[in-house]
Structure formats: C-alpha cells, structure tokens
Design a protein around this motif. Structure first.
Motif, PDB file in Angstrom:
ATOM      1  N   ALA A   2       0.830  -1.199   0.000  1.00 14.38           N
ATOM      2  CA  ALA A   2       0.000   0.000   0.000  1.00 14.38           C
ATOM      3  C   ALA A   2       0.866   1.251   0.000  1.00 14.38           C
ATOM      4  CB  ALA A   2      -0.930  -0.007   1.202  1.00 14.38           C
ATOM      5  N   GLU A   3       1.982   1.201   0.722  1.00 15.13           N
ATOM      6  CA  GLU A   3       2.892   2.346   0.764  1.00 15.13           C
ATOM      7  C   GLU A   3       3.492   2.610  -0.619  1.00 15.13           C
ATOM      8  OE1 GLU A   3       6.893   3.165   3.158  1.00 15.13           O
ATOM      9  OE2 GLU A   3       5.201   2.531   4.431  1.00 15.13           O
ATOM     10  N   PHE A   4       3.869   1.559  -1.313  1.00 15.34           N
ATOM     11  CA  PHE A   4       4.417   1.693  -2.668  1.00 15.34           C
ATOM     12  C   PHE A   4       3.384   2.323  -3.600  1.00 15.34           C
ATOM     13  CE2 PHE A   4       4.436  -0.087  -6.953  1.00 15.34           C
ATOM     14  CZ  PHE A   4       5.634   0.443  -7.436  1.00 15.34           C
ATOM     15  N   LEU A   5       2.154   1.812  -3.545  1.00 12.54           N
ATOM     16  CA  LEU A   5       1.102   2.348  -4.419  1.00 12.54           C
ATOM     17  C   LEU A   5       0.800   3.807  -4.105  1.00 12.54           C
ATOM     18  CD1 LEU A   5      -1.382  -0.647  -4.676  1.00 12.54           C
ATOM     19  CD2 LEU A   5       0.098   0.272  -6.459  1.00 12.54           C
ATOM     20  N   ALA A   6       0.764   4.143  -2.823  1.00  7.05           N
ATOM     21  CA  ALA A   6       0.500   5.526  -2.441  1.00  7.05           C
ATOM     22  C   ALA A   6       1.576   6.446  -3.002  1.00  7.05           C
ATOM     23  CB  ALA A   6       0.419   5.645  -0.925  1.00  7.05           C
ATOM     24  N   GLU A   7       2.827   6.051  -2.877  1.00  8.52           N
ATOM     25  CA  GLU A   7       3.929   6.872  -3.383  1.00  8.52           C
ATOM     26  C   GLU A   7       3.922   6.912  -4.908  1.00  8.52           C
ATOM     27  OE1 GLU A   7       7.539   8.336  -4.765  1.00  8.52           O
ATOM     28  OE2 GLU A   7       7.124   6.210  -4.982  1.00  8.52           O
ATOM     29  N   PHE A   8       3.615   5.795  -5.537  1.00  7.26           N
ATOM     30  CA  PHE A   8       3.565   5.706  -6.996  1.00  7.26           C
ATOM     31  C   PHE A   8       2.518   6.661  -7.560  1.00  7.26           C
ATOM     32  CE2 PHE A   8       1.971   3.436 -10.862  1.00  7.26           C
ATOM     33  CZ  PHE A   8       3.123   3.554 -11.628  1.00  7.26           C
ATOM     34  N   ILE A   9       1.389   6.756  -6.894  1.00 13.52           N
ATOM     35  CA  ILE A   9       0.315   7.627  -7.363  1.00 13.52           C
ATOM     36  C   ILE A   9       0.593   9.080  -7.003  1.00 13.52           C
ATOM     37  CG2 ILE A   9      -2.130   8.201  -7.046  1.00 13.52           C
ATOM     38  CD1 ILE A   9      -2.582   5.115  -6.832  1.00 13.52           C
ATOM     39  N   SER A  11       3.295  10.632  -6.392  1.00 10.16           N
ATOM     40  CA  SER A  11       4.487  11.208  -7.023  1.00 10.16           C
ATOM     41  C   SER A  11       4.218  11.632  -8.463  1.00 10.16           C
ATOM     42  CB  SER A  11       5.635  10.196  -7.006  1.00 10.16           C
ATOM     43  OG  SER A  11       5.356   9.122  -7.899  1.00 10.16           O
ATOM     44  N   GLY A  12       3.116  11.167  -9.021  1.00 14.67           N
ATOM     45  CA  GLY A  12       2.806  11.481 -10.411  1.00 14.67           C
ATOM     46  C   GLY A  12       3.308  10.446 -11.394  1.00 14.67           C
ATOM     47  N   ARG A  13       4.053   9.453 -10.916  1.00 14.77           N
ATOM     48  CA  ARG A  13       4.582   8.428 -11.826  1.00 14.77           C
ATOM     49  C   ARG A  13       3.480   7.576 -12.437  1.00 14.77           C
ATOM     50  NH1 ARG A  13       9.465   6.875  -8.085  1.00 14.77           N
ATOM     51  NH2 ARG A  13       7.719   5.908  -7.067  1.00 14.77           N
ATOM     52  N   ALA A  14       2.396   7.377 -11.740  1.00 15.27           N
ATOM     53  CA  ALA A  14       1.272   6.615 -12.308  1.00 15.27           C
ATOM     54  C   ALA A  14       0.717   7.341 -13.519  1.00 15.27           C
ATOM     55  CB  ALA A  14       0.184   6.408 -11.265  1.00 15.27           C
ATOM     56  N   VAL A  15       0.655   8.658 -13.437  1.00 18.40           N
ATOM     57  CA  VAL A  15       0.147   9.456 -14.553  1.00 18.40           C
ATOM     58  C   VAL A  15       1.086   9.337 -15.755  1.00 18.40           C
ATOM     59  CG1 VAL A  15      -0.414  11.793 -15.300  1.00 18.40           C
ATOM     60  CG2 VAL A  15      -1.057  11.040 -13.015  1.00 18.40           C
ATOM     61  N   LEU A  56      -4.260  14.429 -18.278  1.00 22.03           N
ATOM     62  CA  LEU A  56      -3.248  13.727 -17.479  1.00 22.03           C
ATOM     63  C   LEU A  56      -2.180  14.693 -16.990  1.00 22.03           C
ATOM     64  CD1 LEU A  56      -2.769  10.392 -19.455  1.00 22.03           C
ATOM     65  CD2 LEU A  56      -3.758  10.676 -17.178  1.00 22.03           C
ATOM     66  N   ALA A  57      -1.785  15.636 -17.831  1.00 21.70           N
ATOM     67  CA  ALA A  57      -0.793  16.626 -17.415  1.00 21.70           C
ATOM     68  C   ALA A  57      -1.333  17.449 -16.245  1.00 21.70           C
ATOM     69  CB  ALA A  57      -0.422  17.533 -18.589  1.00 21.70           C
ATOM     70  N   ALA A  58      -2.594  17.849 -16.323  1.00 21.98           N
ATOM     71  CA  ALA A  58      -3.191  18.626 -15.238  1.00 21.98           C
ATOM     72  C   ALA A  58      -3.200  17.833 -13.930  1.00 21.98           C
ATOM     73  CB  ALA A  58      -4.611  19.053 -15.614  1.00 21.98           C
ATOM     74  N   VAL A  59      -3.535  16.566 -14.013  1.00 26.93           N
ATOM     75  CA  VAL A  59      -3.534  15.714 -12.815  1.00 26.93           C
ATOM     76  C   VAL A  59      -2.127  15.609 -12.244  1.00 26.93           C
ATOM     77  CG1 VAL A  59      -3.875  13.357 -11.973  1.00 26.93           C
ATOM     78  CG2 VAL A  59      -5.575  14.395 -13.470  1.00 26.93           C
ATOM     79  N   ARG A  60      -1.148  15.388 -13.117  1.00 29.48           N
ATOM     80  CA  ARG A  60       0.233  15.279 -12.634  1.00 29.48           C
ATOM     81  C   ARG A  60       0.696  16.578 -11.996  1.00 29.48           C
ATOM     82  NH1 ARG A  60       5.574  15.559 -13.101  1.00 29.48           N
ATOM     83  NH2 ARG A  60       6.756  13.701 -12.569  1.00 29.48           N
ATOM     84  N   PHE A  61       0.405  17.706 -12.645  1.00 30.24           N
ATOM     85  CA  PHE A  61       0.787  18.987 -12.058  1.00 30.24           C
ATOM     86  C   PHE A  61       0.166  19.158 -10.676  1.00 30.24           C
ATOM     87  CE2 PHE A  61       1.398  20.768 -16.572  1.00 30.24           C
ATOM     88  CZ  PHE A  61       2.765  20.564 -16.530  1.00 30.24           C
ATOM     89  N   ALA A  62      -1.092  18.776 -10.530  1.00 28.91           N
ATOM     90  CA  ALA A  62      -1.763  18.892  -9.237  1.00 28.91           C
ATOM     91  C   ALA A  62      -1.118  17.978  -8.194  1.00 28.91           C
ATOM     92  CB  ALA A  62      -3.249  18.577  -9.376  1.00 28.91           C
ATOM     93  N   LEU A  63      -0.781  16.771  -8.598  1.00 25.11           N
ATOM     94  CA  LEU A  63      -0.191  15.812  -7.660  1.00 25.11           C
ATOM     95  C   LEU A  63       1.176  16.250  -7.161  1.00 25.11           C
ATOM     96  CD1 LEU A  63      -1.130  12.398  -9.311  1.00 25.11           C
ATOM     97  CD2 LEU A  63      -1.902  13.240  -7.087  1.00 25.11           C
ATOM     98  N   VAL A  64       1.964  16.871  -8.031  1.00 23.84           N
ATOM     99  CA  VAL A  64       3.322  17.234  -7.624  1.00 23.84           C
ATOM    100  C   VAL A  64       3.399  18.647  -7.057  1.00 23.84           C
ATOM    101  CG1 VAL A  64       4.370  15.592  -9.234  1.00 23.84           C
ATOM    102  CG2 VAL A  64       4.069  17.992  -9.931  1.00 23.84           C
TER     103      VAL A  64
END
Length: 92
Positions: A2-9, A11-15, A56-64
């Motif tokens: 769960a920790e890996f998935l949380a960080e993966f999402i 961090s924007g890497r999932a996007v 997707l870019a907007a989501v990544r910008f928001a996440l980071v």
C-alpha cells in the motif's frame, strides 16, 4: 504494498505510466492502420488523445504541487482539444 502504491500515485509516476500507455496505443493503432488500411485514422484520434494527455498533465501537475497556472493551462488545452474532437465528429 500500500505504501508503494501511495507513493507511486502521489508522485505522479502513475500518470506518466498512463500517458506512455496512451502513446503506445496511438502508435499501435497507427501501425495497424498503415499496414491494413483498416481501423481509425490517426487524424481522427489526434484531438481525442490530445485532450486525454492534457488532462493527465493537469492531474500530474496537481499531484506534484506545481503552480496553479500550469494546471489551468493544461485544463484549457484539454477543453480546446475536446471541442476540436467534438467538432470533427459532429454530423448535421
């Protein structure tokens, strides 16, 4: 896990992974069309893919935690691409 998935999402890497999958999909569809003459023409998919990638870019910008203006521009471009896609598909 769960920790890996949380960080993966978060961090924007999932996007980024989703965007790469979309680009591979576009390439596969283009090659298929070029080899068989069947399927959807790349020009018919371009605006749709552009809208998705801009979202997707907007989501990544928001996440980071990027500046709000980058999110706003990405959303505006996604909206413009969406309108272009609708216009290309509209049948009177």
């Amino acid at each position: 896990m769960a920790e890996f998935l949380a960080e993966f999402i978060t961090s924007g890497r999932a996007v980024v992974l989703i965007a790469l999958i979309m680009l591979i999909e576009a390439a596969v569809l283009g090659v298929y069309r070029a080899k068989t003459g069947r399927g959807i023409a790349p020009s018919e998919l371009a605006a749709n893919f552009a809208a998705g990638l801009c979202l997707l870019a907007a989501v990544r910008f928001a996440l980071v935690g990027a500046d709000w203006s980058l999110i706003a521009v990405s959303l505006a471009l996604a909206g413009a691409a969406h309108v272009a896609d609708l216009k290309s598909r509209w049948r009177p």
